[in-house]
Every structure is written in structure tokens, then in C-alpha cells.
Enzyme design. Sequence first.
Site, PDB file in Angstrom:
ATOM      1  N   TYR A 163      37.477  43.154  36.124  1.00  0.00           N
ATOM      2  CA  TYR A 163      37.787  43.909  37.357  1.00  0.00           C
ATOM      3  C   TYR A 163      39.071  43.696  37.859  1.00  0.00           C
ATOM      4  CZ  TYR A 163      37.734  45.928  41.972  1.00  0.00           C
ATOM      5  OH  TYR A 163      38.068  46.752  42.958  1.00  0.00           O
ATOM      6  N   GLU A 206      42.715  50.662  41.344  1.00  0.00           N
ATOM      7  CA  GLU A 206      41.568  49.979  40.837  1.00  0.00           C
ATOM      8  C   GLU A 206      41.584  50.161  39.352  1.00  0.00           C
ATOM      9  OE1 GLU A 206      37.290  49.293  42.610  1.00  0.00           O
ATOM     10  OE2 GLU A 206      37.312  51.256  41.529  1.00  0.00           O
TER      11      GLU A 206
END
Length: 391
Positions: free
Chosen positions: A108, A196
Amino acid sequence: MNVHEYQAKEILARFGVPVAPGEVADTPEKARAIAEKIGGRVVVKAQIHAGGRGKGGGIKLAANAAEAEEKARAILGMTLVSPQTGPRGRLVRKVFVTAATDIGHEYYLGVLVDRAKAKITIMASAEGGVEIEKVAAETPEKIVRADVDPVAGFQPYVGRKVGRALGLNPAQVKEFVGLLRGCVRCFTEMDASLVEINPLITTAEGRLVALDAKLTFDDNALHRHEAVAAMRDEGEEDPLEVEASRSELNYIKLDGTVGCMVNGAGLAMATMDIIDLAGSRPANFLDVGGGANKESVTNAFRILMRDPDVKAVLINIFGGIVRCDRVAEGIVAAAKDVSIHVPLVVRLQGTNAAEARQLLEASGLKLTVAERLDEAAKKVVAAVRAAGGAA
Ligand code: GDP
Ligand code: MN
């Protein structure tokens, strides 16, 4: 403002972030043509402004172009329900067809603003990938954090530190620093509020690739980024919010039953709080602006009356610069244009409040007048309950 994955990847690629080749399609035939051009295995991905598409069946692997067409046919036009769309789901109008990548490991990576520190901050995790929310809630120590110095800007040593903490090997750390620099540059130069990549992956060969991408832009800076503003997809936004923004009203749809019409953002927040305190929940945030007039009040009514969740309306106006009698005239005039089919509670305080009350009482409109805010909240909650609505 949000953009689709394919648009986010196009922008990030310009900042040197590695992404697999791909193109967007709105028909199964186009999806097939793109897959033919790419060659080999592809992934067909629903383009909606919500994550968790994989879990909702919006991401499918295809072995060849014919299969890509078939998968695109299944995904296009489907109502995709994912953990992020809510139970109503989202209609899929476009798919992104992209070369399939063999995944080594999923990471992530996020770049966002830490408001408490007033800095851009980097968050990364070697665990999580699509389960990052779970990691953040249960094992927050597994998330690596680092700040971007506001004066020095992004420093490679910070990127190396994060890359090593993720367990990347020296060659990958080098790639990671370049990728992270690109994300931070994109964040600042494009006036983003979120960059992101979830998941960022290492391929079977050990190279880093952004498998998914999400960009959120600061609406207040969109005037500086025409190309980004043109990427706006109103089909992905709440239709009432789109209409409100055209009428220059600050409106946000919420999940309660009391429609609110207030002047000033601070008073609007306080109004929502006191509705909650009185036992109901606001159906929306709505700031009609400092100069509430006939036009803005009419537009506001139009939006509130189109929301099926609204079981009663509370108008709370403080006449500081704006005169309450003018607002009352606006309410009376608006009620002639828009049919108001739910109970209405009105609280007008401040300049010319007494005149305003007389105007409302003389209008013959079916409404309840309140003087105090807590009284107004109690009355509107009682009206919702009488209308048989839940809190
Ligand atoms: P999201 O569910 O909306 O966040 O969509 P993602 O793009 O993050 O994809 C979800 C999951 O689908 C990823 O975590 C992968 O496991 C899988 N996936 C997406 N693209 C590919 C690909 O090119 N190859 C493989 N093997 N899996 C993929
Ligand atoms: Mn994702």
C-alpha cells in the site's frame, strides 16, 4: 474532485510512476480492440469512483481479446456494489483494459495531508494491499509513515527509509525512491489532496508497478488545472450535489431525514449538531450563502424537495448583513414556485426578525415558526416523527 483509475494512471505516468499499458472502453467491441493491441492476457476493470471493485466482481482477468470482450460485456452496464459504493451500487459505464501483471507482492502507498502536523505525509505498508483499512484499524504499527519536509521538499533519504522498512531489496528501493518522488511531485504540482496506489506491487520479476491508482484533487485549485477539471465525471457524483454546485450552493448529501437550509457554514454545522442532539439526523449540509435571497432559497428548496430522504425541513437563518424580512419574502416566493410537500420549521433571528415572522404568518403558508434553535430542532424532529419517519 475524484477521477477514474485510467485517468489517475495517465497523470501519474507523466510523473514517472510505472503503470501497465491500457486504454478505456465504453463498449465490449472497443475493449476487444484494445486487448488485441496489447496482446496476451489483460485485466478488464470497471471504472467507477469507488474502491473495492475487485470484491464486487468489477475486475476480471481475460486470457485473450475474445475473452476481454466477453468480460467487458458482463461488466459494462452492471450495477457494481462494493464495500465503498453503499448498497445502491454504481452503474458501470466504462472499463479500463490493461495488460495483466503477475503479482509478486502487494503493498500500500498513499500520499496525503496530515492536518495536525500541517505536512504532506507518506503512508506505506507491506501488508494489507486491498485490506489496508483492516491493517490501519487492527495493526497500525505495520504502517510506515514519513513526512515531507515543507521547506526541503521530498528528500531521497526519506524514500530510502520507507522503501527499506517495506522490506524492498536495494534495486527495488532505488526504483521506489523515483516512484515516490513522482507521487509527491504529482501531489504538489497538481494540487492533489490524495495520491493512493493500492496495491503497489512487485512483479514476478521484482519490478515495481502501480496496479491501481486513486487521485483526489482540491476543488479550490481546479481553476489552475483545466485538463484535470475536464476529467470531471458528473455521472459519478450525487445528482443533487451536481445541481447544487451549478446553483453555487454549498450542499452535501447526508443520510438523515431532516433537510436543512442555513446561511453560513458554521451555523449549518451547528444546526446539524442540534438536530442530532434533538434525536434526528440531517439529510444534508446546505449553506445558502451570506446573501440568502429569493433565487438561492428557491434553488435550495428545489434540491431539498427532490431528495426522497427529506421528511421535514428546518430553515435556520441568522440575519446579520442579510435582512430576515428579505429572506422571509424569499421563502414565501419560493413556496409558490416549488411545491413543498413536507413539514417546514422556520427560525429567523437577527435584523428585522419580527417583520419576517409577520410576513410568514400572513403568507398563509403551512409552516411552524420557532424562535430558539433548540426549539426549532425539537419541532422539526417532532414533525419527522409525526410524518412516520425514522430518526
Ligand atoms: P479495487 O478493488 O477497486 O481497489 O481494484 P484494484 O485495481 O486494486 O484491484 C483489486 C485486485 O485485483 C488487486 O489487488 C489484484 O489482486 C487484482 N488485480 C488487478 N489487476 C491485476 C493484474 O493485472 N494482475 C493480477 N494478477 N491481478 C490483478
Ligand atoms: Mn485498489
